[in-house]
Design an enzyme around this catalytic site. Sequence first.
Site, short mmCIF file in Angstrom:
data_model
loop_
_atom_site.label_atom_id
_atom_site.label_comp_id
_atom_site.label_asym_id
_atom_site.label_seq_id
_atom_site.Cartn_x
_atom_site.Cartn_y
_atom_site.Cartn_z
N HIS A 1 2.77 -20.84 -67.04
CA HIS A 1 3.85 -20.27 -65.75
C HIS A 1 3.12 -20.71 -64.66
O HIS A 1 1.92 -20.30 -64.15
CB HIS A 1 4.36 -19.16 -65.93
CG HIS A 1 5.56 -18.81 -66.73
ND1 HIS A 1 6.57 -18.03 -66.73
CD2 HIS A 1 5.99 -19.57 -67.59
CE1 HIS A 1 7.36 -17.96 -67.52
NE2 HIS A 1 7.06 -19.10 -68.55
N TYR B 1 11.45 -10.83 -60.83
CA TYR B 1 11.22 -9.43 -60.61
C TYR B 1 12.27 -9.21 -59.54
O TYR B 1 12.58 -9.74 -58.62
CB TYR B 1 9.91 -9.18 -59.85
CG TYR B 1 8.79 -9.62 -60.70
CD1 TYR B 1 8.22 -10.71 -61.38
CD2 TYR B 1 8.23 -8.22 -61.31
CE1 TYR B 1 7.03 -10.71 -61.99
CE2 TYR B 1 7.08 -8.18 -61.94
CZ TYR B 1 6.52 -9.51 -62.50
OH TYR B 1 5.42 -9.64 -63.27
N PRO C 1 2.84 -1.19 -64.97
CA PRO C 1 2.97 -2.75 -65.54
C PRO C 1 3.59 -3.83 -64.52
O PRO C 1 3.58 -5.01 -64.67
CB PRO C 1 3.89 -2.74 -66.65
CG PRO C 1 4.62 -1.32 -66.65
CD PRO C 1 3.84 -0.56 -65.82
N LYS D 1 -1.05 -6.35 -64.95
CA LYS D 1 -2.48 -6.21 -64.90
C LYS D 1 -3.22 -5.56 -66.03
O LYS D 1 -4.35 -5.69 -66.31
CB LYS D 1 -2.87 -5.56 -63.56
CG LYS D 1 -2.63 -6.43 -62.39
CD LYS D 1 -3.36 -7.84 -62.15
CE LYS D 1 -2.92 -8.71 -61.38
NZ LYS D 1 -2.97 -9.94 -61.93
N TYR E 1 -1.80 -12.19 -58.37
CA TYR E 1 -1.03 -12.18 -59.49
C TYR E 1 -1.73 -13.13 -60.39
O TYR E 1 -1.78 -12.54 -61.86
CB TYR E 1 0.41 -12.69 -59.32
CG TYR E 1 1.48 -12.34 -60.51
CD1 TYR E 1 1.39 -13.21 -61.48
CD2 TYR E 1 2.29 -11.22 -60.59
CE1 TYR E 1 2.19 -13.29 -62.55
CE2 TYR E 1 3.11 -10.92 -61.59
CZ TYR E 1 2.97 -12.24 -62.56
OH TYR E 1 3.91 -11.82 -63.66
P1 FAS Z 1 -4.66 0.05 -76.34
O1 FAS Z 1 -4.28 1.37 -76.02
O2 FAS Z 1 -3.84 -1.21 -76.56
O3 FAS Z 1 -5.60 0.27 -77.37
C1 FAS Z 1 -6.26 1.10 -77.95
C2 FAS Z 1 -6.33 1.66 -79.45
O4 FAS Z 1 -7.39 2.75 -79.72
C3 FAS Z 1 -5.16 1.81 -79.91
O5 FAS Z 1 -5.09 0.97 -81.07
C4 FAS Z 1 -5.15 3.32 -80.67
O6 FAS Z 1 -4.40 3.49 -81.89
C5 FAS Z 1 -6.78 3.35 -80.72
N1 FAS Z 1 -7.20 4.72 -80.65
C6 FAS Z 1 -6.82 5.81 -79.93
N2 FAS Z 1 -7.22 6.99 -80.01
C7 FAS Z 1 -8.25 6.65 -81.11
C8 FAS Z 1 -9.14 7.59 -81.85
N3 FAS Z 1 -9.26 8.71 -81.59
N4 FAS Z 1 -9.97 6.91 -82.93
C9 FAS Z 1 -9.73 5.61 -83.22
N5 FAS Z 1 -8.77 4.82 -82.50
C10 FAS Z 1 -7.98 5.51 -81.50
N6 FAS Z 1 0.26 -4.07 -69.65
C11 FAS Z 1 0.84 -5.15 -69.22
O7 FAS Z 1 -0.16 -5.93 -68.37
N7 FAS Z 1 2.18 -5.48 -69.06
C12 FAS Z 1 2.88 -4.51 -69.80
O8 FAS Z 1 4.28 -4.97 -69.77
C13 FAS Z 1 2.51 -3.27 -70.33
N8 FAS Z 1 3.45 -2.54 -70.95
C14 FAS Z 1 2.93 -1.29 -71.52
C15 FAS Z 1 3.81 -0.68 -72.33
C16 FAS Z 1 3.41 0.51 -72.78
C17 FAS Z 1 4.21 1.52 -73.60
C18 FAS Z 1 1.73 0.89 -72.68
C19 FAS Z 1 1.23 2.06 -73.46
C20 FAS Z 1 1.10 0.01 -71.98
C21 FAS Z 1 1.44 -1.03 -71.59
N9 FAS Z 1 0.82 -2.10 -70.78
C22 FAS Z 1 1.27 -3.24 -70.15
C23 FAS Z 1 -0.81 -2.05 -70.84
C24 FAS Z 1 -1.24 -2.25 -71.89
O9 FAS Z 1 -0.92 -3.75 -72.38
C25 FAS Z 1 -2.58 -1.93 -72.13
O10 FAS Z 1 -3.32 -2.55 -70.70
C26 FAS Z 1 -3.56 -2.69 -73.05
O11 FAS Z 1 -2.84 -2.21 -74.32
C27 FAS Z 1 -4.86 -2.26 -72.97
O12 FAS Z 1 -5.56 -2.50 -74.19
P2 FAS Z 1 -6.59 -1.42 -74.57
O13 FAS Z 1 -7.39 -0.88 -73.70
O14 FAS Z 1 -7.09 -1.94 -75.91
O15 FAS Z 1 -5.71 -0.23 -75.20
C1 PHB Z 2 6.17 -8.56 -70.27
O1 PHB Z 2 6.53 -9.92 -70.50
O2 PHB Z 2 6.06 -7.69 -71.00
C2 PHB Z 2 5.70 -8.48 -68.73
C3 PHB Z 2 5.59 -9.24 -67.93
C4 PHB Z 2 5.34 -9.07 -66.40
C5 PHB Z 2 5.19 -7.59 -66.03
C6 PHB Z 2 5.28 -6.61 -66.98
C7 PHB Z 2 5.72 -6.90 -68.29
O3 PHB Z 2 4.65 -7.64 -64.75
#
Ligand code: FAS
Ligand code: PHB
Length: 412
Positions: free
Chosen positions: A88, A217, A309, A313, A405
Amino acid sequence: MLLSTLTPIAMTTPIPTRTQVVIVGAGPAGLLLGQLLARAGIDNVLLEQRSGEYVLGRIRAGVLEQVCIDLLDEAGVGERMHREGLVHHGIELAFGGARHRIDMSALTGGKTVMVYGQTEVTRDLMDARSAAAQPTVYEAADVAIHDFDSDRPRVSYTKDGVRHEIACDFIAGCDGFHGVCRASVPAERIQQHERVYPFGWLGILADVPPVADELIYSNHERGFALCSMRSKTRVRHYVQCSLDDKVEDWSDARFWDELRSRLDPAAAAALQTGPSIEKSIAPLRSFVAEPMRFGSLFLAGDAAHIVPPTGAKGLNLAAADVRYLSRAFIEFYADRSRAGIDDYSRKALRRVWKAERFSWYMTSLLHKFPSGAGDSGAVGHRMQTAELDWLVHSTAGMTALAENYVGLPFED
Ligand code: FAS
Ligand code: PHB
């Protein structure tokens, strides 16, 4: 390689009682770090509390900065991303009944972002780890970290009712916001900064064509909306919702009607609806833990910071931490130099806070704040639309947004 072949290989690879780096958490941060270390010949064991299937079932991020793309290529797992991902060059901002495109490529000397779901990134990394038979324990219960202030840290866990312990040189806490690693640091040694937003995001995944070629957005008086995608046939859309909402309060029909009401007329007319594959509500917060290093324990990704989100980032910050941390470990084992390790927290946090600021800015600019909170009420909405009106007619304003961005340059 199908996910179903993951577990058997993970279970047959013997788990050593000593390794160089123990990684806690098999999200994108842990998996990416493990892959980069393994390719550099650094032994590591990955412990994940959930099953691989469960981890893959979490629908999260969708937009990759160049830093993430480059790291996945470096990790040797970029082939499917380049084949299936969507490059994009811009995004659109909708407000006051019209859409305005921000040509990010033109404003940043050609930089782009890649639309490729976090689920797919995680799957590619899991498959690579499994194919290389890297020691990985899924459904590792009661993970605990020990003596991380010494140079002889240990990690213990329970698997199938048997308690195990691994001695290591370093522990990488990649276990997300609710993980055990940050929680194991004494409160007096860690400073936690937090801002909780008075709303959440209700997200839906559906197999229908995207509304437009790029992300939209939308700032609307009914609330924020985002039209994103995973491919040309699968969408990921969001509407701002109340923190009191439950997913069961939102039928598909209610979601589609609300999303349509928050879009400009052209987007509303182009919106195609269909049954949800996944629907979930995520709270929004800004959170940073300082520092990100405690002796032999290093925090990376959501374990150390959370961004709303709106700036896309979260995943990209996790990748940036892993870039710094993997290079620090590689430098240590190659040259016995501690320079990268000792500078990790400072360098990582400098980038984290810039992403926190941008994510807060985008969230404040685009969401409806309930009265009494943030940029609230009619005045707040008018301030937001005035800023948006200036921004989309200002090269300086659009350049500032575009630079953040697509991802800021690294401080190396
Ligand atoms: P993660 O949380 O992905 O991974 C951590 C891992 O550690 C998990 O698999 C968990 O099960 C494991 N864990 C936890 N406790 C543990 C323990 N005690 N022992 C062993 N393992 C354990 N980011 C965006 O850029 N755009 C989005 O739209 C977006 N939407 C999101 C929606 C939600 C609901 C959430 C929670 C986050 C969202 N994020 C989004 C942010 C997300 O993408 C995170 O930045 C990304 O998952 C970060 O990756 P990790 O740091 O690996 O953490
Ligand atoms: C998504 O595609 O999940 C998404 C994209 C951009 C954002 C947040 C989420 O800023």
